[in-house]
Scaffold this motif. Structure first.
Motif, PDB file in Angstrom:
ATOM      1  N   UNK A   4       0.806  -1.212   0.000  1.00  0.00           N
ATOM      2  CA  UNK A   4       0.000   0.000   0.000  1.00  0.00           C
ATOM      3  C   UNK A   4       0.845   1.270   0.000  1.00  0.00           C
ATOM      4  N   UNK A   5       2.152   1.142   0.222  1.00  0.00           N
ATOM      5  CA  UNK A   5       3.025   2.303   0.289  1.00  0.00           C
ATOM      6  C   UNK A   5       3.414   2.737  -1.121  1.00  0.00           C
ATOM      7  N   UNK A   6       3.359   4.032  -1.375  1.00  0.00           N
ATOM      8  CA  UNK A   6       3.773   4.608  -2.649  1.00  0.00           C
ATOM      9  C   UNK A   6       5.295   4.527  -2.732  1.00  0.00           C
ATOM     10  N   UNK A   7       5.789   3.669  -3.605  1.00  0.00           N
ATOM     11  CA  UNK A   7       7.231   3.423  -3.699  1.00  0.00           C
ATOM     12  C   UNK A   7       8.001   4.680  -4.100  1.00  0.00           C
ATOM     13  N   UNK A   8       7.451   5.480  -5.007  1.00  0.00           N
ATOM     14  CA  UNK A   8       8.134   6.709  -5.443  1.00  0.00           C
ATOM     15  C   UNK A   8       8.228   7.698  -4.275  1.00  0.00           C
ATOM     16  N   UNK A   9       7.167   7.807  -3.489  1.00  0.00           N
ATOM     17  CA  UNK A   9       7.184   8.712  -2.334  1.00  0.00           C
ATOM     18  C   UNK A   9       8.175   8.218  -1.290  1.00  0.00           C
ATOM     19  N   UNK A  10       8.220   6.913  -1.076  1.00  0.00           N
ATOM     20  CA  UNK A  10       9.149   6.327  -0.105  1.00  0.00           C
ATOM     21  C   UNK A  10      10.591   6.618  -0.534  1.00  0.00           C
ATOM     22  N   UNK A  11      10.877   6.411  -1.816  1.00  0.00           N
ATOM     23  CA  UNK A  11      12.221   6.690  -2.336  1.00  0.00           C
ATOM     24  C   UNK A  11      12.567   8.166  -2.161  1.00  0.00           C
ATOM     25  N   UNK A  12      11.618   9.040  -2.451  1.00  0.00           N
ATOM     26  CA  UNK A  12      11.820  10.487  -2.259  1.00  0.00           C
ATOM     27  C   UNK A  12      12.115  10.792  -0.794  1.00  0.00           C
ATOM     28  N   UNK A  13      11.371  10.173   0.106  1.00  0.00           N
ATOM     29  CA  UNK A  13      11.589  10.379   1.534  1.00  0.00           C
ATOM     30  C   UNK A  13      12.970   9.913   1.981  1.00  0.00           C
ATOM     31  N   UNK A  16      15.425  12.508   0.757  1.00  0.00           N
ATOM     32  CA  UNK A  16      15.311  13.719   1.570  1.00  0.00           C
ATOM     33  C   UNK A  16      15.961  13.516   2.929  1.00  0.00           C
ATOM     34  N   UNK A  17      15.716  12.372   3.536  1.00  0.00           N
ATOM     35  CA  UNK A  17      16.294  12.089   4.853  1.00  0.00           C
ATOM     36  C   UNK A  17      17.816  12.008   4.774  1.00  0.00           C
ATOM     37  N   UNK A  58      17.789   5.719  10.176  1.00  0.00           N
ATOM     38  CA  UNK A  58      17.762   6.826   9.221  1.00  0.00           C
ATOM     39  C   UNK A  58      16.914   7.972   9.746  1.00  0.00           C
ATOM     40  N   UNK A  59      15.756   7.668  10.307  1.00  0.00           N
ATOM     41  CA  UNK A  59      14.890   8.705  10.867  1.00  0.00           C
ATOM     42  C   UNK A  59      15.601   9.438  11.999  1.00  0.00           C
ATOM     43  N   UNK A  60      16.241   8.687  12.882  1.00  0.00           N
ATOM     44  CA  UNK A  60      16.950   9.294  14.003  1.00  0.00           C
ATOM     45  C   UNK A  60      18.105  10.167  13.517  1.00  0.00           C
ATOM     46  N   UNK A  66       9.848   8.126  10.872  1.00  0.00           N
ATOM     47  CA  UNK A  66       9.741   7.032   9.916  1.00  0.00           C
ATOM     48  C   UNK A  66       8.573   7.256   8.968  1.00  0.00           C
ATOM     49  N   UNK A  67       7.482   7.747   9.479  1.00  0.00           N
ATOM     50  CA  UNK A  67       6.300   7.988   8.641  1.00  0.00           C
ATOM     51  C   UNK A  67       6.583   9.061   7.584  1.00  0.00           C
ATOM     52  N   UNK A  68       7.305  10.121   7.962  1.00  0.00           N
ATOM     53  CA  UNK A  68       7.649  11.152   6.980  1.00  0.00           C
ATOM     54  C   UNK A  68       8.514  10.572   5.871  1.00  0.00           C
ATOM     55  N   UNK A  69       9.422   9.680   6.213  1.00  0.00           N
ATOM     56  CA  UNK A  69      10.261   9.042   5.194  1.00  0.00           C
ATOM     57  C   UNK A  69       9.402   8.163   4.307  1.00  0.00           C
ATOM     58  N   UNK A  70       8.543   7.341   4.893  1.00  0.00           N
ATOM     59  CA  UNK A  70       7.696   6.434   4.101  1.00  0.00           C
ATOM     60  C   UNK A  70       6.791   7.182   3.126  1.00  0.00           C
ATOM     61  N   UNK A  71       6.336   8.354   3.519  1.00  0.00           N
ATOM     62  CA  UNK A  71       5.386   9.100   2.689  1.00  0.00           C
ATOM     63  C   UNK A  71       6.033  10.192   1.839  1.00  0.00           C
ATOM     64  N   UNK A  72       7.351  10.329   1.951  1.00  0.00           N
ATOM     65  CA  UNK A  72       8.043  11.352   1.166  1.00  0.00           C
ATOM     66  C   UNK A  72       7.778  12.756   1.645  1.00  0.00           C
ATOM     67  N   UNK A  73       7.447  12.901   2.930  1.00  0.00           N
ATOM     68  CA  UNK A  73       7.075  14.202   3.475  1.00  0.00           C
ATOM     69  C   UNK A  73       8.129  14.754   4.424  1.00  0.00           C
TER      70      UNK A  73
END
Length: 75
Positions: A4-13, A16-17, A58-60, A66-73
């Motif tokens: 269900x996760x948008x792979x392009x958004x996850x990669x972007x996140x 960004x991270x 990575x989030x730390x 982690x959610x911001x990374x998963x969603x590219x936000x």
């Protein structure tokens, strides 16, 4: 990884991270995250995605969630 996760958004996140990390080189980022340079390359290209433990590191290291990374936000 959840389908269900948008792979392009996850990669972007992920990208960004990684950009938010204080370490200036990919090698230093890999050392900080305790992964190989090849792993960083795979994450950045979307060939693979971080395990839950690596996502937490990575989030730390990037000061985000982690959610911001998963969603590219990542801000």
């Amino acid at each position: 990884m959840n389908d269900d996760i948008d792979r392009a958004a996850y990669r972007r996140g992920i990208n960004q991270a990684l950009a938010r990390m204080r370490e200036s080189t990919r090698r230093r980022k890999a050392v900080r995250l305790d992964v190989s340079l090849a792993t960083i390359d795979n994450w950045q290209s979307g060939a693979t995605f971080p395990s839950e433990a690596n996502l937490a590191r990575l989030a730390n290291a990037s000061g985000t969630t982690q959610e911001a990374i998963r969603t590219g936000a990542v801000q």
